[in-house]
Motif scaffolding. Structure first.
Motif, mmCIF file in Angstrom:
data_model
loop_
_atom_site.group_PDB
_atom_site.id
_atom_site.type_symbol
_atom_site.label_atom_id
_atom_site.label_comp_id
_atom_site.label_asym_id
_atom_site.label_seq_id
_atom_site.Cartn_x
_atom_site.Cartn_y
_atom_site.Cartn_z
ATOM 1 N N ALA A 157 0.832 -1.202 0.000
ATOM 2 C CA ALA A 157 0.000 0.000 0.000
ATOM 3 C C ALA A 157 0.871 1.258 0.000
ATOM 4 O O ALA A 157 0.512 2.271 -0.592
ATOM 5 N N SER A 158 2.026 1.181 0.647
ATOM 6 C CA SER A 158 2.961 2.305 0.643
ATOM 7 C C SER A 158 4.372 1.750 0.822
ATOM 8 O O SER A 158 4.568 0.658 1.342
ATOM 9 N N GLY A 159 5.347 2.504 0.379
ATOM 10 C CA GLY A 159 6.729 2.076 0.491
ATOM 11 C C GLY A 159 7.054 0.938 -0.469
ATOM 12 O O GLY A 159 6.318 0.661 -1.408
ATOM 13 N N SER A 160 8.168 0.285 -0.228
ATOM 14 C CA SER A 160 8.631 -0.828 -1.055
ATOM 15 C C SER A 160 8.729 -2.074 -0.197
ATOM 16 O O SER A 160 9.351 -2.042 0.872
ATOM 17 N N ASN A 166 12.876 -16.844 3.428
ATOM 18 C CA ASN A 166 12.511 -16.717 4.849
ATOM 19 C C ASN A 166 12.790 -15.314 5.371
ATOM 20 O O ASN A 166 12.849 -15.114 6.581
ATOM 21 N N GLU A 167 12.988 -14.372 4.458
ATOM 22 C CA GLU A 167 13.331 -13.011 4.845
ATOM 23 C C GLU A 167 12.378 -12.044 4.138
ATOM 24 O O GLU A 167 11.863 -12.345 3.067
ATOM 25 N N SER A 168 12.199 -10.881 4.759
ATOM 26 C CA SER A 168 11.425 -9.827 4.106
ATOM 27 C C SER A 168 12.020 -8.469 4.451
ATOM 28 O O SER A 168 12.673 -8.295 5.483
ATOM 29 N N TYR A 169 11.792 -7.529 3.561
ATOM 30 C CA TYR A 169 12.310 -6.174 3.703
ATOM 31 C C TYR A 169 11.190 -5.223 3.286
ATOM 32 O O TYR A 169 10.578 -5.400 2.231
#
Length: 194
Positions: A157-160, A166-169
């Motif tokens: 919805a906003s940002g990247s 098994n990782e997220s940013y």
């Protein structure tokens, strides 16, 4: 005569643009899998197969581990051929190609990074480095704790937002949230000063 030449040129041009795409493998070979037959019959998939062949060749040329990449590629082909089990085999094959092309483009830096950023995580003690690649599916190469994770862009919805195995940013206005490993708690990261 002039009208005849113009008509002939237009017919030739139409014939060229309507010519079916062919994949990197021969469609008349014996023993093709059902998925390979689907690729031969679907111009979009045939074009993706040809694109992957070029990207894979460039990755092999860049690779320092010449025996590992072909083994991974054989595993990818087996996974692609398992798309016959999917409710939407054509969509499954399309996404399989798009993901593999993007993975190779970013992992072997076949495209220049479009941007990069450095952060400090967990109270400012741990450095995080992110490079973004404009691959077929936009990707981020995220380095943290002397490890690296290739992540694919996700809707946000906003940002990247990027997701790895098994990782997220997730980054928004110079602040990032990082999950590093299965079940790990999110870390807050602030952009490092240049």
């Amino acid at each position: 005569m002039r009208h005849l030449l113009t008509s002939s040129f237009c017919l030739a041009l139409c014939a060229c643009s309507a010519a079916p795409s062919s994949p990197s493998f021969p469609c008349d070979a014996a023993g093709l899998s059902g998925i390979e037959t689907l690729i031969c019959q679907t111009p979009e998939l045939a074009q993706l197969d040809t694109q992957l062949e070029r990207v894979y060749a460039a990755a092999v040329a860049e690779s320092k581990e010449s025996d590992i990449l072909p083994a991974y590629q054989r595993g990818w082909i087996k996974g692609r051929n398992d798309c016959w089990k999917s409710d939407d085999p054509q969509g499954c094959v399309r996404e399989s190609y798009r993901t593999r092309i993007s993975e190779l483009q970013a992992q072997y830096q076949l495209l220049p990074a479009s941007a990069s950023a450095d952060f400090l995580c967990g109270g400012g003690n741990e450095p995080l480095s992110v490079s973004f690649y404009p691959s077929l599916i936009p990707t981020a190469q995220v380095s943290f704790r002397q490890q690296s994770s290739l992540m694919f862009q996700q809707p946000a919805a906003s940002g990247s937002r990027y997701q790895g195995q098994n990782e997220s940013y997730w980054e928004h206005h110079g602040e990032a949230s990082l999950v590093w490993g299965f079940g790990a708690e999110p870390l807050t990261c602030v952009q490092a000063q240049p």
